[in-house]
Design a protein around this motif. Structure first.
Motif, PDB file in Angstrom:
ATOM      1  N   PHE A  54      45.478  35.073  84.212  1.00 28.08           N
ATOM      2  CA  PHE A  54      46.122  35.875  83.169  1.00 28.08           C
ATOM      3  C   PHE A  54      47.628  35.605  83.124  1.00 28.08           C
ATOM      4  O   PHE A  54      48.233  35.560  82.047  1.00 28.08           O
ATOM      5  CB  PHE A  54      45.899  37.365  83.433  1.00 28.08           C
ATOM      6  N   ASP A  55      48.222  35.423  84.287  1.00 28.07           N
ATOM      7  CA  ASP A  55      49.677  35.294  84.371  1.00 28.07           C
ATOM      8  C   ASP A  55      50.176  33.924  83.923  1.00 28.07           C
ATOM      9  O   ASP A  55      51.334  33.782  83.547  1.00 28.07           O
ATOM     10  CB  ASP A  55      50.127  35.570  85.815  1.00 28.07           C
ATOM     11  N   ASP A  56      49.302  32.928  83.933  1.00 26.57           N
ATOM     12  CA  ASP A  56      49.711  31.558  83.593  1.00 26.57           C
ATOM     13  C   ASP A  56      49.192  31.201  82.198  1.00 26.57           C
ATOM     14  O   ASP A  56      48.260  30.425  82.033  1.00 26.57           O
ATOM     15  CB  ASP A  56      49.170  30.578  84.642  1.00 26.57           C
ATOM     16  N   TRP A  57      49.832  31.765  81.176  1.00 22.70           N
ATOM     17  CA  TRP A  57      49.336  31.599  79.808  1.00 22.70           C
ATOM     18  C   TRP A  57      49.548  30.176  79.274  1.00 22.70           C
ATOM     19  O   TRP A  57      48.877  29.768  78.320  1.00 22.70           O
ATOM     20  CB  TRP A  57      50.004  32.604  78.874  1.00 22.70           C
ATOM     21  N   LYS A  58      50.444  29.425  79.897  1.00 23.24           N
ATOM     22  CA  LYS A  58      50.657  28.057  79.445  1.00 23.24           C
ATOM     23  C   LYS A  58      49.503  27.146  79.858  1.00 23.24           C
ATOM     24  O   LYS A  58      49.060  26.295  79.082  1.00 23.24           O
ATOM     25  CB  LYS A  58      51.973  27.516  80.000  1.00 23.24           C
ATOM     26  N   THR A  59      49.019  27.329  81.077  1.00 25.07           N
ATOM     27  CA  THR A  59      47.896  26.520  81.557  1.00 25.07           C
ATOM     28  C   THR A  59      46.569  27.045  81.028  1.00 25.07           C
ATOM     29  O   THR A  59      45.683  26.257  80.653  1.00 25.07           O
ATOM     30  CB  THR A  59      47.859  26.514  83.095  1.00 25.07           C
ATOM     31  N   PHE A  60      46.434  28.373  80.987  1.00 23.22           N
ATOM     32  CA  PHE A  60      45.174  28.986  80.603  1.00 23.22           C
ATOM     33  C   PHE A  60      45.374  29.758  79.301  1.00 23.22           C
ATOM     34  O   PHE A  60      45.795  30.920  79.297  1.00 23.22           O
ATOM     35  CB  PHE A  60      44.660  29.885  81.730  1.00 23.22           C
ATOM     36  N   SER A  61      45.076  29.096  78.205  1.00 24.13           N
ATOM     37  CA  SER A  61      45.343  29.620  76.873  1.00 24.13           C
ATOM     38  C   SER A  61      44.359  30.731  76.487  1.00 24.13           C
ATOM     39  O   SER A  61      43.200  30.728  76.888  1.00 24.13           O
ATOM     40  CB  SER A  61      45.246  28.475  75.859  1.00 24.13           C
ATOM     41  N   SER A  62      44.848  31.648  75.657  1.00 27.01           N
ATOM     42  CA  SER A  62      43.997  32.726  75.127  1.00 27.01           C
ATOM     43  C   SER A  62      43.352  32.337  73.802  1.00 27.01           C
ATOM     44  O   SER A  62      42.764  33.181  73.133  1.00 27.01           O
ATOM     45  CB  SER A  62      44.841  33.993  74.932  1.00 27.01           C
ATOM     46  N   GLU A  63      43.436  31.072  73.421  1.00 31.64           N
ATOM     47  CA  GLU A  63      42.990  30.647  72.097  1.00 31.64           C
ATOM     48  C   GLU A  63      41.500  30.873  71.847  1.00 31.64           C
ATOM     49  O   GLU A  63      41.062  30.967  70.694  1.00 31.64           O
ATOM     50  CB  GLU A  63      43.308  29.171  71.870  1.00 31.64           C
ATOM     51  N   ASN A  64      40.704  30.984  72.917  1.00 22.90           N
ATOM     52  CA  ASN A  64      39.265  31.201  72.736  1.00 22.90           C
ATOM     53  C   ASN A  64      38.858  32.658  72.926  1.00 22.90           C
ATOM     54  O   ASN A  64      37.662  32.976  72.936  1.00 22.90           O
ATOM     55  CB  ASN A  64      38.467  30.311  73.697  1.00 22.90           C
ATOM     56  N   ALA A  65      39.841  33.565  73.072  1.00 27.83           N
ATOM     57  CA  ALA A  65      39.523  34.961  73.375  1.00 27.83           C
ATOM     58  C   ALA A  65      38.688  35.612  72.279  1.00 27.83           C
ATOM     59  O   ALA A  65      37.867  36.496  72.551  1.00 27.83           O
ATOM     60  CB  ALA A  65      40.804  35.761  73.602  1.00 27.83           C
TER      61      ALA A  65
END
Length: 413
Positions: A54-65
Motif C-alpha cells: 500500500f505504501d509503495d504506490w509507484k511500484t504497486f499501482s492502484s490502476e486495477n483496483a
C-alpha cells in the motif's frame, strides 16, 4: 510454473468469503505470498507485506483496483460505449499527480466540518429506523436497518433525494457484482445497462448543481471548480460515482458484521451496554476483527519483491487485509475479539498510504451512533438461532445476506 505458484490451501477460493479466517491463518503461516493458480493473482496475507505494498504506490499501482475481476464481454462493452460510459475512477484507481490534485479538493468538501453538521440528521435517521423495528420486536437487521441507514446519511451529504435511494442502492449492488464478482457474459449485460444509468445520473447531478446549488458535496466541488480548483466536470462526476457506492455499501456491511460479532461475543456487548464510553475502542476492534472490505488489488509496475518472493512486472496482486488484521506478528491473540486491545487501530481496513479511505471518519461516526442507540434501546438483543448467514460471492466485500435478531424487549419489560 514454480512450486511457489502452484501452492494453494485446501479448497481455497478467493471469491468465497463465507468462513475465510482459518484459510487465511494457514496461508500466513505456510505461504504468505503465493500465486493463486485459478485467478492468477498473487495473494498477500501478512500485515507488514500488505502495508508495504500500500505504501509503495509507484511500484504497486492502484490502476486495477476498480477493474472487473472477469473482464466485461464484448456485448457489455458495446452497451457501455453506446451509453456514453466514460468514468475512470473517483480516487481509488488513480495515482499522483491526478490523485493528489483531486483528493485535495475532495477532502476539503468531505471532512469533519460537514460530518459534524450532519450528525443530527444521522441521529434522526437511526432513531426512525430503530423505532420502527422496536414495534415488531425482531427484524433482519441487515435489510431493515443497516441497508438503508448509511445510504440515507450519505445521500443527504451528496444531495440525493430520498426517493432515489432504491435505484442508487441497486446501481451500487450491481457495480459490486460487476467489478468484484465472477459473472457470466449473460449476467454482465443487464448490469452494463445499469452502469450506464448510474453514470448518467452522476453527470446529471453535477450539471444540476451548476444550475441550482445546494448544501452538499457536489455543490462544494462545483464551487471549488468555479473558484479555480483544478477539476473537470467528468472528474466531479467520477467522485460521485465512487462515493455513492463506497460511502454506504461498506458502512451497511460494517454495521451488519458489527452486530453479528457483538452478538457472538456477549461479554463485549454487555460491556458497551454498561459503559458507552467503550464504543470508540469497540469500533476499532470491530474494524480489525470483521471489516467490510477484506481485500483490495494492486498491479506491479516493475519486477519487484514482496516478503522475499519475486513478483513479476504486470502481476495482479490481491492484498488480503482481513488476513493482515489477524496477523499474530502485530496483534496478540488475533483470533480473539477484544475491545480492550490497545493497538486495534493498527488494522488495515481503511487501507494505508495515499489511498487511505477518505470517508473513514464518517464510517466510524455512523457505527458509533448506531452502537450507542442499539445498546441503549435493546441491551438484551440476540441473534436468532439456527439461521444460515451466507456471504456475497466476490473477492473484496464480506457482505452477509441477513442478520436476523430478536430485540429482547420482553426481557427488558
Amino acid at each position: 510454473m514454480s512450486v511457489q505458484a502452484q501452492y494453494r490451501t485446501e479448497e481455497y477460493n478467493i471469491f468465497d468469503l463465507g468462513a475465510p479466517h482459518a484459510k487465511w491463518k494457514q496461508m500466513r503461516e505456510e505461504k504468505p505470498v503465493f500465486q493463486d493458480p485459478e485467478s492468477g493473482y498473487w495473494i498477500i496475507t501478512r500485515h507488514a507485506d500488505i502495508k508495504a505494498v500500500f505504501d509503495d504506490w509507484k511500484t504497486f499501482s492502484s490502476e486495477n483496483a476498480q477493474a472487473p475481476m472477469r473482464p466485461m464481454c464484448d456485448a457489455g462493452k458495446q452497451i457501455m460505449k453506446d451509453g456514453g460510459f466514460t468514468v475512470y475512477s473517483g480516487l481509488s484507481a488513480r495515482v499522483p499527480p491526478d490523485h493528489t490534485r483531486i483528493r485535495k479538493l475532495a477532502q476539503s468538501a468531505f471532512g469533519p466540518r460537514r460530518f459534524k453538521a450532519i450528525q443530527p440528521q444521522i441521529e434522526a435517521i437511526i432513531d426512525r429506523h430503530l423505532t420502527k423495528i422496536a414495534a415488531a420486536g425482531a427484524c433482519d437487521f441487515f435489510r431493515e436497518v443497516a441497508y438503508d441507514v448509511p445510504a440515507l446519511v450519505l445521500f443527504a451529504l451528496m444531495g440525493i433525494p430520498d426517493a432515489d435511494v432504491p435505484k442508487v442502492k441497486d446501481w451500487a449492488a450491481s457495480r459490486a457484482l460487476l467489478t468484484w464478482g465472477n459473472l457470466s457474459d449473460e449476467d454482465q449485460l443487464p448490469l452494463a445497462h445499469k452502469m450506464v444509468e448510474y453514470w448518467s445520473y452522476c453527470r446529471a447531478l453535477v450539471a444540476a448543481r451548476k444550475e441550482s446549488p445546494g448544501d452538499d458535496f457536489p455543490t462544494d466541488m462545483v464551487r471549488a471548480q468555479a473558484e479555480g480548483g483544478d477539476i473537470t466536470d467528468e472528474e466531479i462526476a467520477g467522485l460521485m460515482y465512487s462515493v455513492l457506492f463506497a460511502g454506504h455499501e461498506t458502512t451497511t456491511t460494517l454495521m451488519s458484521n458489527a452486530v453479528i460479532t457483538l452478538m457472538l461475543n456477549r461479554d463485549a456487548w454487555k460491556a458497551i451496554c454498561v459503559d458507552p464510553g467503550l464504543i470508540p475502542a469497540a469500533t476499532e476492534e470491530l474494524l480489525r476483527f470483521e471489516p467490510s472490505i477484506v481485500s483490495w488489488r494492486r498491479k506491479a509496475k516493475t519486477d519487484a519483491e514482496i516478503g522475499g518472493i519475486a513478483i513479476p512486472e504486470g502481476a495482479d496482486i490481491l492484498l488480503v487485509m482481513g488476513s493482515g488484521n489477524r496477523d499474530a506478528a502485530v496483534f496478540e491473540n488475533p483470533e480473539n475479539f477484544d475491545i480492550e486491545r490497545q493497538n486495534a487501530r493498527n488494522h488495515l481496513s481503511f487501507g494505508y498510504g495515499i489511498h487511505f479511505c477518505i470517508g473513514f471518519q464518517l464510517a466510524k461516526m455512523e457505527l458509533g451512533i448506531m452502537l450507542r442507540e442499539l445498546t441503549a434501546r435493546f441491551p438484551n438483543m440476540t441473534l436468532k438461532p439456527d439461521q444460515e448467514i451466507d456471504y456475497l460471492h466476490n473477492i473484496s466485500f464480506r457482505v452477509p445476506n441477513q442478520v436476523m435478531v430478536d430485540l429482547g424487549l420482553e426481557k427488558t419489560q
